[in-house]
Design an enzyme around this catalytic site. Structure first.
Site, mmCIF file in Angstrom:
data_model
loop_
_atom_site.group_PDB
_atom_site.id
_atom_site.type_symbol
_atom_site.label_atom_id
_atom_site.label_comp_id
_atom_site.label_asym_id
_atom_site.label_seq_id
_atom_site.Cartn_x
_atom_site.Cartn_y
_atom_site.Cartn_z
ATOM 1 N N GLY A 7 70.240 11.760 74.428
ATOM 2 C CA GLY A 7 69.201 12.777 74.622
ATOM 3 C C GLY A 7 69.719 14.204 74.681
ATOM 4 O O GLY A 7 68.985 15.106 75.073
ATOM 5 N N ASN A 25 64.398 2.512 71.022
ATOM 6 C CA ASN A 25 64.226 2.324 72.464
ATOM 7 C C ASN A 25 63.212 3.368 72.921
ATOM 8 O O ASN A 25 63.539 4.551 73.016
ATOM 9 C CB ASN A 25 65.581 2.519 73.162
ATOM 10 N N TRP A 26 61.988 2.921 73.162
ATOM 11 C CA TRP A 26 60.931 3.872 73.520
ATOM 12 C C TRP A 26 61.024 4.322 74.979
ATOM 13 O O TRP A 26 60.269 5.204 75.393
ATOM 14 C CB TRP A 26 59.554 3.249 73.222
ATOM 15 N N LYS A 27 61.891 3.705 75.766
ATOM 16 C CA LYS A 27 62.034 4.089 77.184
ATOM 17 C C LYS A 27 60.634 4.133 77.834
ATOM 18 O O LYS A 27 59.806 3.282 77.548
ATOM 19 C CB LYS A 27 62.784 5.409 77.301
ATOM 20 N N GLY A 71 66.788 6.462 70.583
ATOM 21 C CA GLY A 71 65.804 6.791 71.606
ATOM 22 C C GLY A 71 64.732 7.725 71.058
ATOM 23 O O GLY A 71 63.802 7.312 70.374
ATOM 24 N N HIS A 112 71.247 -0.835 79.782
ATOM 25 C CA HIS A 112 71.179 0.566 79.340
ATOM 26 C C HIS A 112 71.735 1.470 80.448
ATOM 27 O O HIS A 112 71.516 1.218 81.632
ATOM 28 C CB HIS A 112 69.732 0.943 79.004
ATOM 29 N N GLU A 118 76.955 3.491 73.638
ATOM 30 C CA GLU A 118 76.179 4.708 73.857
ATOM 31 C C GLU A 118 76.886 5.603 74.872
ATOM 32 O O GLU A 118 76.742 5.413 76.088
ATOM 33 C CB GLU A 118 74.788 4.362 74.404
ATOM 34 N N SER A 162 71.663 10.294 70.477
ATOM 35 C CA SER A 162 71.303 11.407 69.597
ATOM 36 C C SER A 162 71.404 11.085 68.110
ATOM 37 O O SER A 162 71.777 11.945 67.306
ATOM 38 C CB SER A 162 72.120 12.663 69.944
ATOM 39 N N GLU A 167 70.806 4.196 81.597
ATOM 40 C CA GLU A 167 69.807 4.739 82.520
ATOM 41 C C GLU A 167 69.505 3.734 83.631
ATOM 42 O O GLU A 167 69.229 4.106 84.762
ATOM 43 C CB GLU A 167 68.540 5.139 81.743
#
Ligand code: PGA
Length: 251
Positions: free
Chosen positions: A170, A10-12, A230, A93, A164, A209, A95
């Protein structure tokens, strides 16, 4: 029978033209691990270029709108993702659940639209630290699964659930193995309750992570059928060792 593992990056909000070389490298090195499904979910604007840079490699989006088309400024439909060359998308997600206030109903609608359009879906769930510390993680996450998975069981391999924990994303923190095992087993049970034996073939990914240093251990936990990665998916040098760990690990 263990399920074929899926390792998705997931490159965000990372990725420019200059990063297409990394997409190419990841796609090339992934071919050494045919027993693992590998995908990269890149920013929408990079999908078409990534798909051209890496034909025959799975490129995905990070979100999709629930409507087929219409007056939704700035949004992206499932057909647009497919048209650009994507074969999958992430939905729900944390976020986006947080910053864009997406709820389980929204996530379910997005998943259903994406699946009906022919995209594979990675549907994310996960608890925050307060909930974990108060002992409500399993109940909360199973509740999210219940309210956000599609009403009908999609065809095999089309749907994956990514567990997640928000506090692990992160941060370098990862739940204990027994906490991951407990959560994945509870999710599996609910999928089977809802979909019958077809629920056995929905992959359950762990995310938060995941690194080359912990991937082997995480993939050896029962009912961990892959990972959503990520930060460590941005460079082939970090991501490919995770794919390699998925290829060699046995629960
Ligand atoms: P991370 O992110 O691997 O950087 O923790 C995972 C995710 O948010 O999907």
């Amino acid at each position: 029978m263990p399920l074929k593992k899926l390792v998705a990056g997931n490159w965000k909000m990372h990725g420019l033209s200059s990063d297409l070389a990394e997409v190419r490298e990841i796609a090339k090195e992934s071919r050494d691990y045919p027993t693992v499904d590998v995908a990269l979910c890149v920013p929408a604007i990079l999908i078409e270029r990534a798909a051209r840079a890496a034909p025959d490699f799975a490129i995905g989006g990070q979100d999709v709108h629930e409507a087929e088309k219409g007056a939704h400024t700035g949004c992206i439909s499932a057909q647009m993702l497919l048209d650009a060359g994507a074969s999958l998308t992430i939905v729900g997600h944390s976020e986006r659940r947080d910053a864009q206030r997406e709820n389980d109903r929204d996530v379910k609608a997005k998943a259903e639209t994406a699946l009906a359009s022919g995209l594979n879906v990675i549907l994310c769930v996960g608890e925050n630290l307060d909930v974990r510390e108060q002992g409500g993680a399993v109940q909360t996450v199973v509740g999210q699964v219940d309210a956000s998975i599609p009403g009908e069981c999609p065809e095999q391999a089309q749907l994956a659930i990514a567990y997640e924990p928000i506090w692990a994303i992160g941060t370098g923190k990862v739940p204990a193995n027994r906490e991951i095992a407990e959560m994945h087993s509870a999710i599996r049970k609910r999928l089977v309750d809802r979909y019958g034996s077809a629920g056995e073939s929905v992959r359950i990914l762990y995310g938060g992570s995941v690194k080359p240093s912990n991937a082997n251990e995480i993939f050896s936990i029962a009912d961990v059928d892959g990972a959503l990665v990520g930060g460590a998916s941005l460079k082939a040098a970090d991501f490919i060792p995770i794919v390699a760990a998925a290829a060699t690990s046995t629960p």
